[in-house]
Design an enzyme around this catalytic site. Structure first.
Site, PDB file in Angstrom:
ATOM      1  N   TYR A  27      10.450  27.195 -15.825  1.00 51.70           N
ATOM      2  CA  TYR A  27      11.443  26.679 -16.389  1.00 51.70           C
ATOM      3  C   TYR A  27      10.742  27.281 -18.213  1.00 51.70           C
ATOM      4  O   TYR A  27      11.226  27.299 -18.768  1.00 51.70           O
ATOM      5  CB  TYR A  27      11.067  24.829 -17.165  1.00 51.70           C
ATOM      6  CG  TYR A  27      11.308  24.625 -15.939  1.00 51.70           C
ATOM      7  CD1 TYR A  27      13.049  24.838 -15.138  1.00 51.70           C
ATOM      8  CD2 TYR A  27      10.888  23.434 -14.256  1.00 51.70           C
ATOM      9  CE1 TYR A  27      13.552  24.342 -14.030  1.00 51.70           C
ATOM     10  CE2 TYR A  27      10.963  22.712 -13.509  1.00 51.70           C
ATOM     11  CZ  TYR A  27      12.610  23.203 -13.828  1.00 51.70           C
ATOM     12  OH  TYR A  27      12.874  22.664 -12.062  1.00 51.70           O
ATOM     13  N   ASN A  78      24.079  21.873 -17.436  1.00 50.53           N
ATOM     14  CA  ASN A  78      22.399  21.766 -16.979  1.00 50.53           C
ATOM     15  C   ASN A  78      21.965  20.117 -16.703  1.00 50.53           C
ATOM     16  O   ASN A  78      21.298  19.711 -17.724  1.00 50.53           O
ATOM     17  CB  ASN A  78      21.522  22.157 -17.436  1.00 50.53           C
ATOM     18  CG  ASN A  78      20.391  22.858 -16.450  1.00 50.53           C
ATOM     19  OD1 ASN A  78      20.103  21.764 -15.601  1.00 50.53           O
ATOM     20  ND2 ASN A  78      19.423  23.534 -16.597  1.00 50.53           N
ATOM     21  N   HIS A  84      22.195  17.535  -8.378  1.00 51.98           N
ATOM     22  CA  HIS A  84      22.270  17.531  -6.597  1.00 51.98           C
ATOM     23  C   HIS A  84      22.548  16.599  -5.200  1.00 51.98           C
ATOM     24  O   HIS A  84      23.192  16.458  -4.524  1.00 51.98           O
ATOM     25  CB  HIS A  84      20.658  17.960  -6.242  1.00 51.98           C
ATOM     26  CG  HIS A  84      19.918  19.282  -7.238  1.00 51.98           C
ATOM     27  ND1 HIS A  84      21.088  20.685  -6.811  1.00 51.98           N
ATOM     28  CD2 HIS A  84      19.467  19.383  -7.836  1.00 51.98           C
ATOM     29  CE1 HIS A  84      20.214  21.367  -7.430  1.00 51.98           C
ATOM     30  NE2 HIS A  84      19.181  20.300  -8.496  1.00 51.98           N
ATOM     31  N   ASP A  91      32.431  13.634 -10.404  1.00 50.21           N
ATOM     32  CA  ASP A  91      33.496  12.999 -10.515  1.00 50.21           C
ATOM     33  C   ASP A  91      34.417  13.184 -12.219  1.00 50.21           C
ATOM     34  O   ASP A  91      35.351  12.699 -12.658  1.00 50.21           O
ATOM     35  CB  ASP A  91      33.572  12.133  -9.709  1.00 50.21           C
ATOM     36  CG  ASP A  91      34.327  11.306  -8.151  1.00 50.21           C
ATOM     37  OD1 ASP A  91      33.918  12.476  -7.863  1.00 50.21           O
ATOM     38  OD2 ASP A  91      33.780  10.421  -8.218  1.00 50.21           O
ATOM     39  N   HIS A 104      21.564  26.559 -14.488  1.00 46.32           N
ATOM     40  CA  HIS A 104      20.067  26.333 -14.480  1.00 46.32           C
ATOM     41  C   HIS A 104      19.288  27.249 -14.436  1.00 46.32           C
ATOM     42  O   HIS A 104      19.164  28.104 -14.827  1.00 46.32           O
ATOM     43  CB  HIS A 104      20.224  25.790 -13.056  1.00 46.32           C
ATOM     44  CG  HIS A 104      21.151  24.835 -12.329  1.00 46.32           C
ATOM     45  ND1 HIS A 104      20.781  23.034 -12.592  1.00 46.32           N
ATOM     46  CD2 HIS A 104      22.080  25.081 -11.690  1.00 46.32           C
ATOM     47  CE1 HIS A 104      21.585  22.984 -11.946  1.00 46.32           C
ATOM     48  NE2 HIS A 104      22.155  23.887 -11.475  1.00 46.32           N
ATOM     49  N   SER A 106      16.030  27.693 -13.633  1.00 47.22           N
ATOM     50  CA  SER A 106      15.304  28.092 -12.340  1.00 47.22           C
ATOM     51  C   SER A 106      16.606  28.728 -11.678  1.00 47.22           C
ATOM     52  O   SER A 106      17.768  28.348 -11.408  1.00 47.22           O
ATOM     53  CB  SER A 106      14.283  27.402 -11.675  1.00 47.22           C
ATOM     54  OG  SER A 106      15.055  26.379 -11.013  1.00 47.22           O
ATOM     55  N   ARG A 115      18.346  21.288  -3.222  1.00 50.48           N
ATOM     56  CA  ARG A 115      18.373  22.147  -4.393  1.00 50.48           C
ATOM     57  C   ARG A 115      20.381  23.037  -4.472  1.00 50.48           C
ATOM     58  O   ARG A 115      20.199  23.518  -5.642  1.00 50.48           O
ATOM     59  CB  ARG A 115      17.600  22.872  -5.296  1.00 50.48           C
ATOM     60  CG  ARG A 115      16.395  21.807  -5.395  1.00 50.48           C
ATOM     61  CD  ARG A 115      15.355  22.699  -7.092  1.00 50.48           C
ATOM     62  NE  ARG A 115      14.470  22.038  -7.055  1.00 50.48           N
ATOM     63  CZ  ARG A 115      13.250  21.318  -7.605  1.00 50.48           C
ATOM     64  NH1 ARG A 115      14.704  20.784  -7.998  1.00 50.48           N
ATOM     65  NH2 ARG A 115      13.049  20.140  -7.410  1.00 50.48           N
TER      66      ARG A 115
HETATM   67  C1  DQA Z   1      17.664  22.777 -12.868  1.00 49.40           C
HETATM   68  C2  DQA Z   1      16.506  23.217 -11.579  1.00 49.40           C
HETATM   69  C3  DQA Z   1      17.261  20.849 -10.817  1.00 49.40           C
HETATM   70  O1  DQA Z   1      16.892  21.626  -9.702  1.00 49.40           O
HETATM   71  C4  DQA Z   1      15.866  20.735 -11.274  1.00 49.40           C
HETATM   72  O2  DQA Z   1      15.884  19.049 -10.906  1.00 49.40           O
HETATM   73  C5  DQA Z   1      15.445  20.584 -12.994  1.00 49.40           C
HETATM   74  C6  DQA Z   1      16.004  21.682 -14.084  1.00 49.40           C
HETATM   75  C7  DQA Z   1      17.104  24.027 -14.059  1.00 49.40           C
HETATM   76  O3  DQA Z   1      17.629  24.127 -14.822  1.00 49.40           O
HETATM   77  O4  DQA Z   1      16.593  25.110 -13.452  1.00 49.40           O
HETATM   78  O5  DQA Z   1      15.353  19.835 -13.320  1.00 49.40           O
HETATM   79  O6  DQA Z   1      18.520  22.213 -13.839  1.00 49.40           O
END
Ligand code: DQA
Length: 153
Positions: A27, A78, A84, A91, A104, A106, A115
């Site tokens: 991150y 985000n 997930h 909804d 995201h 990552s 994920r």
């Molecule tokens: C995330 C990716 C998600 O899988 C994870 O649970 C996060 C961060 C990302 O910004 O990479 O909390 O959303």
């Protein structure tokens, strides 16, 4: 320069209030406020105005999405881990009824299988992952295009 219909709600979900304490390899080690400063700067360059929201409470996230069209013209979402599995949030985005992009930090496609699943499938203009903070700029460009806002590219 700004124009009407240029407000983008930038929503962060669960665990983003402690972003600076999360794995820096995934991150980047920056705080949510630092990320939001970058996002606002990019938004203004593109002729957009960002408004920010973060919560760790799923119901609050849902309720914000219910009223998002009163607050903004588009959404950049985000939702963290909720992405997930929270069908309720998927909804609620549909109820929100504004153009949206999922981001995201990552690369969710190259991590655990679970994920790869997103409750926003089919609801967003684009899903951007694995580009770090720059992914937010890409998302803002997509939203500026969707809103017909022409700023600096
Ligand atoms: C995330 C990716 C998600 O899988 C994870 O649970 C996060 C961060 C990302 O910004 O990479 O909390 O959303």
């Amino acid at each position: 320069m700004t124009s009407a219909h240029n407000r983008v709600a930038v929503l962060h979900g669960v665990n983003f209030d402690v972003l600076e304490r999360r794995d820096p390899d995934l991150y980047g080690g920056l705080s949510l406020s630092e990320l939001e400063v970058k996002i606002q700067r990019w938004a203004r360059e593109l002729g957009l105005e960002a408004i920010f929201f973060q919560t760790n409470a799923e119901g609050e996230f849902v309720e914000y999405l219910h009223r998002v069209r009163e607050l903004a013209d588009a959404a950049l979402v985000n939702a963290g881990a909720w992405t997930h599995y929270s069908r309720a949030i998927g909804d609620a985005l549909a109820v929100g009824g504004v153009p949206a992009v999922e981001v995201h930090l990552s690369d969710v496609e190259s991590r655990e299988d679970w994920r790869r699943v997103s409750v926003f499938d089919g609801l967003v203009l684009e899903k951007i992952s694995g580009r770090g903070p720059d992914g937010y700029r890409d998302a803002l460009v997509a939203l500026a295009d969707a809103l017909g806002v022409a700023g600096e590219r």
